[in-house]
Design a protein around this motif. Structure first.
Motif, PDB file in Angstrom:
ATOM      1  N   THR A  69      73.263  -5.706 -15.171  1.00  0.00           N
ATOM      2  CA  THR A  69      73.195  -5.547 -16.472  1.00  0.00           C
ATOM      3  C   THR A  69      73.640  -6.014 -17.730  1.00  0.00           C
ATOM      4  OG1 THR A  69      72.300  -3.197 -16.814  1.00  0.00           O
ATOM      5  CG2 THR A  69      72.740  -4.294 -19.144  1.00  0.00           C
ATOM      6  N   THR A 115      75.612   5.075 -18.188  1.00  0.00           N
ATOM      7  CA  THR A 115      74.122   4.954 -17.657  1.00  0.00           C
ATOM      8  C   THR A 115      73.975   6.173 -18.142  1.00  0.00           C
ATOM      9  OG1 THR A 115      75.323   6.463 -15.798  1.00  0.00           O
ATOM     10  CG2 THR A 115      75.260   3.450 -14.907  1.00  0.00           C
ATOM     11  N   LYS A 135      68.874  -4.471 -24.228  1.00  0.00           N
ATOM     12  CA  LYS A 135      67.897  -4.324 -23.343  1.00  0.00           C
ATOM     13  C   LYS A 135      67.759  -3.814 -21.914  1.00  0.00           C
ATOM     14  CE  LYS A 135      64.057  -6.699 -25.635  1.00  0.00           C
ATOM     15  NZ  LYS A 135      63.143  -7.758 -25.887  1.00  0.00           N
ATOM     16  N   THR A 136      67.878  -3.220 -21.506  1.00  0.00           N
ATOM     17  CA  THR A 136      68.151  -2.641 -19.909  1.00  0.00           C
ATOM     18  C   THR A 136      66.915  -2.099 -19.516  1.00  0.00           C
ATOM     19  OG1 THR A 136      68.657  -0.140 -20.278  1.00  0.00           O
ATOM     20  CG2 THR A 136      70.724  -1.843 -20.893  1.00  0.00           C
ATOM     21  N   LYS A 137      66.878  -1.891 -17.946  1.00  0.00           N
ATOM     22  CA  LYS A 137      66.062  -1.460 -16.836  1.00  0.00           C
ATOM     23  C   LYS A 137      65.363  -0.468 -17.436  1.00  0.00           C
ATOM     24  CE  LYS A 137      68.377  -1.647 -12.364  1.00  0.00           C
ATOM     25  NZ  LYS A 137      68.159  -1.824 -10.942  1.00  0.00           N
ATOM     26  N   VAL A 192      73.569  -0.725 -23.034  1.00  0.00           N
ATOM     27  CA  VAL A 192      74.566  -1.341 -22.764  1.00  0.00           C
ATOM     28  C   VAL A 192      75.895  -0.990 -23.662  1.00  0.00           C
ATOM     29  CG1 VAL A 192      76.160  -1.854 -20.692  1.00  0.00           C
ATOM     30  CG2 VAL A 192      73.895  -0.703 -20.577  1.00  0.00           C
TER      31      VAL A 192
END
Length: 547
Positions: free
Chosen positions: A318, A294, A273-275, A280
Motif C-alpha cells: 500500500t 488492516t 484507497k487500498t485494495k 491506511v
C-alpha cells in the motif's frame, strides 16, 4: 495507587458499581461514575489497557471513511458516528494535553481531479467539527506538500491537508484510571472475573474473582455490574446469562513500525484507497513511524493477535506508490495487532442480524441486571461512558449529570505547571529526557524527578542514548501498578510497540528495578525477565520468518 491496599478494599467494601474491564471504556465509566457520587470498583484481568485500547491507530477523529460512506451509501448511522467523534475530539485534546495533540494529515493525490474530490470531502468533514479551533482542510501545491513531507514520491500532483488529533492511547487510559482513583475509585489489575452470584430473583449480587498475582480468590459485592471488556464482552454476558445470544464480531487490525527515514515529517499521511477498501495511515509516533491498519475477522480471542506475512505485505504494498524510498520487511522495528469489538444487532429470534453497528450500545440484560457497554471506538469513549452511567442513574435513582466534558485528567491537573515552565525549571537535565517525561507523565514528571534525585542510581538512564530514566520504573511500580516488565515497557513507556530489539535490551534492568521496588526474590526477578524476553524473541523470530 498501591495494589495491595486496593485489593483489601475490593474484598471488604460494598459498591454501587463494579466495572469489569479497564480499557478506555471501563476507565471512562469509572471516572464518570465516581464524579457523580457513586462508590465504584474497577478490575482488569491483565493490565490496564492491555488489549484493544493500547493497540489503536492512536488517532482522535470522527472518521473520514464514515463520512464518505454516509454520502455514497446513504448511511445516516455513519454520519452520526462522524458527528459524535468530532464533538468528542475537543474533550480528548483539552483534558490531557500532554498526551493528546492536534495532528496535520496529508492526503497525497496524483491528479487535480483527485485533489478537488478530497478537498471538498475534507472541508465538509471540518464543517461538522465545532469549538476545537483546529485548522481547516487546505489544498496544497506539489511544492508545499513536499516541503511538509519530503519523503513523499515526487511524482505526486499535490496534496490535501486536514487536521485531527493524536493520543498516546495506553497512557491516556492510565491518566483516566488515576483520575478516577484520585476521586475514590477502587482499582486493581490482574484480577480476573470468574463467575457471578445471584439472588433468588436471578439478579447479580456478587462477582467471584481471582487475584492472579497472589493466586487468591474472593468476592466483590456491588449493586450494579458493568461489562466493559470490548471484544471479550460476550464471555461476561454469557457468564451472567447463558441464554443470551452472542453479539461481538471481532476484527483484527495490525500496525507496523518503521524508522523515520521512510517518512520524515511532523505530519501524518492518509492513503485513501487500498485494495480491501480501508484507509491506511502513516503516522509519526514518538521515535518511529506507524503504518496501519488492516481489517480481517479474528476468532481466537484466547491468543494475542500477531503480525502475519500477508498483513505486512499488504501494508508495504500500500505504501509503494506514495514514498520516495520503499521499506522492506527487514526495516520493520516492531508491530502489534489489536481486536476491534464490532457489534451486531440483536436478531430478535430471527435468522439474520441488521449488520454490524459502528456506534456503541448500552445493553441491559433484564434477567440478570448486567449492563454491557458494547461497540464504539476510542474517540467516543467519554460519550460512551456518559451514556452508560446515565443508565445506571435510572436504576439507582441518581439524576446527577455527567461532568467529564472538561475534567482534567491525571498529569494535567496542576494549572500552575506547564511544559515550558517544567523545561525551564529543570534546565540541568537533557531536553530529550525532559520532553519524554512531560509527554508521558505531564505534571507528574516532577514526581519522577524527585525519585531520581533521591537515589543517584535511579537518576541514571536505563540504556544510554535513550531518554528513559530508571526512576520511571520505580515510579511505575510505586504509583501505576506495574506488576510485570511488559506493563512498563509496552504500556507505560510504549517501547515494545516502537522497537523489539531495544525492548529486549532494556528488559533485564527493568525487571530488576521492578523486583527491587516490589520486593521480589531473585528467582522471581529471573522468571519475569525470562518470560518477557521469550515473548519478545518470539515476535522477532516470527518476523524474521517472513524473509
Amino acid at each position: 495507587m498501591q495494589r495491595n491496599s486496593q485489593l483489601e478494599k475490593l474484598k471488604t467494601e460494598n459498591f454501587d458499581i463494579c466495572i469489569i474491564g479497564a480499557g478506555a471504556s471501563g476507565a471512562g465509566v469509572a471516572l464518570d461514575a465516581i464524579l457523580r457520587g457513586y462508590s465504584v470498583a474497577m478490575i482488569e484481568k491483565v493490565d490496564f489497557s492491555s488489549e484493544t485500547s493500547s493497540k489503536s491507530t492512536k488517532l482522535i477523529h470522527g472518521g473520514v471513511r464514515y463520512l464518505e460512506q454516509a454520502f455514497k451509501k446513504l448511511e445516516p448511522s455513519s454520519l452520526k458516528q462522524v458527528k459524535h467523534g468530532l464533538a468528542e475530539r475537543q474533550y480528548l485534546l483539552a483534558n490531557a494535553p500532554h498526551l493528546a495533540k492536534p495532528l496535520g494529515i496529508i492526503t497525497p493525490v496524483f491528479s487535480w481531479i483527485e485533489g478537488l474530490y478530497y478537498t471538498i470531502g475534507l472541508k465538509l468533514y471540518g464543517l461538522f467539527a465545532k469549538n476545537d479551533h483546529l485548522p481547516k482542510a487546505e489544498w496544497l501545491s506539489k511544492s508545499e506538500t513536499l516541503r511538509l513531507a519530503p519523503s513523499l514520491n515526487p511524482k505526486i500532483n499535490s496534496g490535501v491537508i486536514y487536521y485531527d488529533g493524536q493520543l498516546d492511547d495506553a497512557r491516556y487510559v492510565m491518566a483516566l484510571v488515576q483520575a478516577a482513583h484520585a476521586k475514590g475509585t477502587v482499582v486493581a489489575n490482574y484480577v480476573e472475573a470468574q463467575s457471578f452470584v445471584k439472588n433468588e430473583a436471578g439478579k447479580l449480587t456478587e462477582l467471584l474473582v481471582k487475584d492472579t498475582v497472589n493466586n487468591q480468590s474472593f468476592a466483590i459485592k456491588s449493586k450494579v455490574f458493568i461489562n466493559c471488556t470490548g471484544p471479550f464482552s460476550d464471555h461476561i454476558r454469557l457468564m451472567a446469562n447463558p441464554a443470551e445470544e452472542t453479539r461481538i464480531k471481532p476484527a483484527k487490525g495490525v500496525h507496523i513500525m518503521l524508522p523515520k527515514e521512510f517518512f520524515d515529517s511532523e505530519k501524518a499521511m492518509l492513503i485513501p484507497k487500498t485494495k480491501d477498501g480501508r484507509l491506511v495511515f502513516v503516522i509519526p509516533f514518538k521515535s518511529e513511524v506507524m503504518v496501519g491498519t488492516t481489517d480481517t475477522p479474528y476468532k481466537n480471542l484466547e491468543k494475542e493477535p500477531l503480525l502475519i506475512k500477508e498483513e505486512v505485505n499488504f501494508l508495504l504494498e500500500t505504501l509503494t506508490p506514495f514514498l520516495r524510498k520503499m521499506p522492506t520487511e527487514d526495516d520493520i522495528k516492531s508491530g502489534f495487532g489489536g481486536v476491534r469489538p464490532l457489534l451486531s444487532a440483536k436478531t430478535n429470534n430471527q435468522n439474520e442480524t441488521k449488520g454490524l453497528l459502528r456506534d456503541h450500545e448500552v445493553e441491559i440484560d433484564e434477567a440478570s441486571g448486567l449492563i454491557s457497554l458494547l461497540g464504539g471506538k476510542w474517540t467516543t469513549y467519554r460519550l460512551m461512558a456518559e451514556d452508560t452511567v446515565n443508565k445506571v442513574g435510572a436504576i439507582l435513582k441518581n439524576n446527577k449529570e455527567s461532568s467529564t466534558h472538561f475534567h482534567k485528567l491525571w498529569g494535567a491537573q496542576n494549572q500552575q505547571l506547564n511544559k515550558e515552565s517544567f523545561l525551564k525549571s529543570n534546565s540541568n537535565i537533557e531536553t530529550e529526557t525532559l520532553e519524554h517525561l512531560w509527554s508521558t507523565y505531564g505534571d507528574q514528571a516532577t514526581e519522577v524527578l524527585k525519585i531520581a534525585a533521591s537515589d543517584k542510581a535511579l537518576g541514571e538512564k536505563i540504556i544510554e542514548g535513550y531518554p528513559y530514566l530508571k526512576a520511571e520504573v520505580t515510579y511505575g511500580s510505586r504509583y501505576e501498578m506495574v506488576e510485570k516488565p511488559r506493563d512498563y515497557l509496552a504500556r507505560r513507556i510504549r517501547v515494545e510497540i516502537l522497537d523489539w530489539n531495544l525492548t529486549k535490551t532494556m528488559t533485564p534492568t527493568v525487571a530488576q528495578l521492578i523486583g527491587t521496588e516490589l520486593e521480589w526474590t531473585s528467582e522471581k526477578i529471573e522468571k519475569e525477565k525470562n518470560e518477557y524476553e521469550s515473548l519478545i524473541e518470539g515476535f522477532i523470530s516470527a518476523k524474521n520468518k517472513f524473509e
